[in-house]
Design an enzyme around this catalytic site. Structure first.
Site, PDB file in Angstrom:
ATOM      1  N   HIS A 476       0.837  -1.205   0.000  1.00 55.97           N
ATOM      2  CA  HIS A 476       0.000   0.000   0.000  1.00 55.97           C
ATOM      3  C   HIS A 476       0.873   1.258   0.000  1.00 55.97           C
ATOM      4  O   HIS A 476       0.703   2.148  -0.852  1.00 55.97           O
ATOM      5  CB  HIS A 476      -0.904  -0.016   1.241  1.00 55.97           C
ATOM      6  CG  HIS A 476      -1.756   1.205   1.396  1.00 55.97           C
ATOM      7  ND1 HIS A 476      -3.085   1.232   1.059  1.00 55.97           N
ATOM      8  CD2 HIS A 476      -1.474   2.459   1.856  1.00 55.97           C
ATOM      9  CE1 HIS A 476      -3.581   2.440   1.295  1.00 55.97           C
ATOM     10  NE2 HIS A 476      -2.609   3.198   1.783  1.00 55.97           N
ATOM     11  N   GLU A 477       1.800   1.337   0.946  1.00 56.26           N
ATOM     12  CA  GLU A 477       2.632   2.536   1.041  1.00 56.26           C
ATOM     13  C   GLU A 477       3.559   2.664  -0.161  1.00 56.26           C
ATOM     14  O   GLU A 477       3.874   3.778  -0.584  1.00 56.26           O
ATOM     15  CB  GLU A 477       3.428   2.533   2.348  1.00 56.26           C
ATOM     16  CG  GLU A 477       2.565   2.580   3.603  1.00 56.26           C
ATOM     17  CD  GLU A 477       1.580   3.736   3.636  1.00 56.26           C
ATOM     18  OE1 GLU A 477       1.846   4.766   2.977  1.00 56.26           O
ATOM     19  OE2 GLU A 477       0.540   3.618   4.307  1.00 56.26           O
ATOM     20  N   HIS A 480       1.796   4.485  -2.849  1.00 59.49           N
ATOM     21  CA  HIS A 480       1.949   5.933  -2.662  1.00 59.49           C
ATOM     22  C   HIS A 480       3.327   6.390  -3.147  1.00 59.49           C
ATOM     23  O   HIS A 480       3.458   7.441  -3.797  1.00 59.49           O
ATOM     24  CB  HIS A 480       1.819   6.297  -1.183  1.00 59.49           C
ATOM     25  CG  HIS A 480       0.421   6.348  -0.665  1.00 59.49           C
ATOM     26  ND1 HIS A 480      -0.593   7.052  -1.284  1.00 59.49           N
ATOM     27  CD2 HIS A 480      -0.128   5.812   0.465  1.00 59.49           C
ATOM     28  CE1 HIS A 480      -1.703   6.943  -0.562  1.00 59.49           C
ATOM     29  NE2 HIS A 480      -1.454   6.193   0.496  1.00 59.49           N
ATOM     30  N   HIS A 483       3.483   6.823  -6.744  1.00 61.95           N
ATOM     31  CA  HIS A 483       2.764   8.037  -7.142  1.00 61.95           C
ATOM     32  C   HIS A 483       3.704   9.246  -7.077  1.00 61.95           C
ATOM     33  O   HIS A 483       3.622  10.167  -7.912  1.00 61.95           O
ATOM     34  CB  HIS A 483       1.569   8.227  -6.197  1.00 61.95           C
ATOM     35  CG  HIS A 483       0.475   9.085  -6.741  1.00 61.95           C
ATOM     36  ND1 HIS A 483      -0.637   9.417  -5.994  1.00 61.95           N
ATOM     37  CD2 HIS A 483       0.288   9.694  -7.932  1.00 61.95           C
ATOM     38  CE1 HIS A 483      -1.445  10.176  -6.700  1.00 61.95           C
ATOM     39  NE2 HIS A 483      -0.901  10.365  -7.884  1.00 61.95           N
TER      40      HIS A 483
END
Length: 691
Positions: A476-477, A480, A483
């Protein structure tokens, strides 16, 4: 400790960073450097803004908007280092500076976005935007700046501006105190396990991690459970000592709510009242209406529609799960009624019974280093990225690691830093941040991105082992992080994760899907002792059980989202009793007695350590509607790494920053907007769950 700087030229925060890849010179920076660096950087940007606002020539995009985008370079660098360290490796000196600087920085921001002369220039450009010959990105930057000015109060009269400025400065101080109180409660608590009886039921991986935590606390020969999720959650899963489970759970639930100096309830009451007043000054009936006006959701009603649509099936599933746990307890002769500190313990047993699966069997196959490799390989297969570890670089803590990231053409993309282990100087949770963000306006600026986790460190000579949920958090991180790393924009305002809160979780939650791909698990889920890949039969059981306990997980999350939105829909929240309000809000939705909010109000840092997720905790669910549908785009091709789909995903989502309105960006990728059906199927809550 390094001596404080006597002049800006002596201050490592203000000198050019000439180390490897422009990384901050962490080892030369002392807490005493921060305040002088902030003062210098603030004065520098104030002079830059004054020159823009007071210019006598007519406003142009270049002399106004681009000039604002170029301003504050030193402040970005100083703030980037300071706020990363205040979350991941703080101390008393840094916390004191954080309290001191919170209202100063809020005042500085107000001085820019309430500057009447500056706003007149931006407003004039915005009125003439169709005649300026702007490209799409420039038009987006101008529109975003205009929105930011208006939402900061640029159109208010002098008295209203003065009051709004006072509110935002006070909120900044309160948010800082809130998060420091939570960290203090987390840091001060230790459940010391003394002797074999206290270790009853705990598997070897948890015993080793608890021994390491004890050693870190100077309690050699004992075992310690902390309030880090990677410590307390497995303890609640495995400890057969119900008395100790209750003790630890109540401490976990009571962070920020124990009375005394670190109690947050009065801060919550003041913050909710100030936010409501802020919204009214800006022309909104409630803070939720103000906050949501600049998101995908747009209105509190749209948020509540989604929360309610998922709540009903989630609550029904949770009640079925509770009945299974109660039956399990009775079957083994435990004459109890299930309480919140029992849920994880009996759920682990029910999962073992239903799926022949327990955490102690899974965890040896999920080594931290191998899951990092899996995340990197996924990024290589989707986006062509490669990761080369850097051994010699400045560190703010010995445990951090760094990688040089390159693209499919071999060109330098950026630096990725991983800070994976729990420690007392780090706030709880997991997050991504940037020491430097990508942009092209001031040169080819490459990003320095960090992921911060709180995993339990393995014992001496032993690897850190993760639960499947831990591994999902890492993915999940890292979503990010991608991104931020893949950002490909000209203007800093639009870079990376600078998107609306209910869109920012799409890249992260979407990335989680690749962890569950069988070929990723077959390659990277290898036993830490034997090196053998996860057995196919165990892999199949793991996949079959991925929606186990989903009612519980959804209910504890939704409860927090409901309380957040309810608090911020109050029109006149004077004398708010935070505890009574939380209780009433949960009663209204029929919260099961055996489950508590994922984040109770007194330690709800998402919502109260700043404005980031205030009225916005629903965003994870909103983004999950998007991510469930987005992964279907890959599944429809029959290939989870389909090149054409991955290229579109990179172009319109991961590298696009805030170039487009979020709905427009998603539609450009998928061809349409999604509906909640894919989310319900993904969570196994629909009538026809995902296969």
């Amino acid at each position: 400790m390094t001596a404080p700087a006597s002049t800006p030229a002596d201050n490592p925060l203000l000198r050019p960073w000439t180390g490897p890849h422009g990384l901050p010179p962490f080892e030369s920076i002392a807490p005493d450097h921060f305040r002088p660096a902030f003062d210098t950087a603030l004065a520098e940007q104030q002079a830059e803004i004054a020159a823009i606002a007071d210019a006598t020539d007519a406003p142009t995009f270049a002399n106004t908007v681009e000039a604002m985008e170029r301003s504050g370079q030193a402040l970005k660098r100083v703030g980037g280092v300071f706020f990363n360290l205040s979350g991941s490796h703080t101390n008393d000196a840094i916390q004191a500076i954080e309290r001191e600087m919170a209202p100063v920085l809020a005042k500085h921001r107000n001085s820019i976005f309430m500057n009447e002369t500056l706003f007149r220039r931006v407003d004039e450009l915005h009125r003439r935007r169709e005649t300026l010959g702007l490209d799409a990105e420039q038009a987006r930057v101008l529109d975003r700046y205009h929105t930011i000015f208006v939402r900061a109060g640029a159109r208010l009269g002098p008295e209203e501006k003065k009051r709004l400025a006072a509110i935002t400065e006070r909120l900044a101080s309160l948010g800082t105190q809130f998060s420091q109180n939570v960290l203090a409660d987390e840091k001060s608590y230790r459940l010391v396990l003394d002797g074999e009886a206290d270790l009853a039921g705990l598997p070897p991986f948890l015993v080793e991690a608890a021994a390491q935590a004890a050693e870190d606390a100077g309690l050699n020969g004992k075992h310690v459970i902390t309030l880090s999720r990677s410590s307390i959650e497995p303890f609640l899963q495995f400890s057969s000592r119900r008395d100790l489970r209750e003790q630890a759970f109540k401490a976990w639930a009571a962070r920020g709510d124990a009375g005394g100096a670190t109690d947050n309830k009065a801060l919550i009451a003041e913050m909710v009242a100030l936010r409501a007043e802020r919204a009214k000054l800006l022309g909104y009936e409630t803070f939720a209406e103000f906050k949501l006006a600049d998101t995908m959701a747009k209105t509190p009603e749209a948020v509540l529609d989604l929360l309610n649509e998922v709540w009903t099936p989630a609550r029904r599933r949770a009640q079925e799960e509770r009945d299974d746990l109660q039956a399990q307890a009775q079957a083994q002769g435990d004459n109890i009624e299930i309480e919140p500190w029992d849920w994880r313990y009996y759920a682990e047993q029910v999962r073992n019974r239903q799926h022949n699966l327990d955490e102690a069997t899974i965890k040896p196959y999920f080594q931290l280093d191998r899951i990092i490799d899996a995340a990197f390989d996924t990024a290589h297969r989707l986006f062509g990225l490669s990761f080369e570890e850097i051994k010699d670089f400045p560190r703010y803590h010995p445990d951090i690691r760094a990688w040089r990231v390159t693209g499919s053409d071999g060109a330098f993309v950026g630096i990725f830093i991983g800070d994976y282990f729990a420690r007392s100087s780090k706030r709880s949770g997991a997050w991504m941040s940037a020491f430097r963000s990508q942009e092209r306006l001031t040169g080819d600026v490459r990003p320095i991105i960090v992921n911060v986790m709180n995993f339990a460190k393995g014992g001496p000579g032993e690897p850190s082992l993760l639960s499947f949920d831990d591994a999902r958090t890492l993915f999940h991180e890292f979503g990010h992080a991608l991104h931020g790393l893949l950002s490909n924009v000209t203007y800093p305002l639009l870079a990376g994760t600078s998107v609306s809160t209910d869109f920012v979780e799409l890249p992260s939650q979407l990335y989680e899907h690749w962890l569950s791909q069988p070929d990723i698990l077959r390659r990277y889920a290898t036993h830490y002792r034997t090196g053998e890949p996860i057995p196919e039969e165990l892999l199949q059981r793991l996949m079959a059980a991925r929606n186990f306990n989903q009612g519980f997980a959804t209910v504890e999350y939704l409860a927090s989202a409901f309380v957040d939105i309810d608090l911020h829909r109050l029109t006149d929240p004077k004398d708010l009793d935070a505890a009574a309000f939380e209780k009433e809000s949960l009663k209204k939705i029929g919260m099961p007695r055996e489950i508590i909010m994922r984040h109770r109000t007194p330690h709800f840092t998402h919502v109260f350590s700043g404005d980031g997720y205030s009225s916005g905790y629903y965003s994870y669910l909103w983004s999950e509607v998007l991510d469930a549908d987005a992964f279907n785009a890959f599944e429809e091709t029959g290939d989870a790494f389909d090149r054409t789909t991955a290229d579109k995903l990179k172009r319109f989502i991961y590298s696009a920053g805030n170039l487009r309105d979020p709905a427009e960006a998603y539609t450009a990728f998928r061809g349409r907007l999604p509906t909640p059906e894919a989310l319900l199927a993904k969570r196994g809550l629909s009538a026809t769950p995902a296969a």
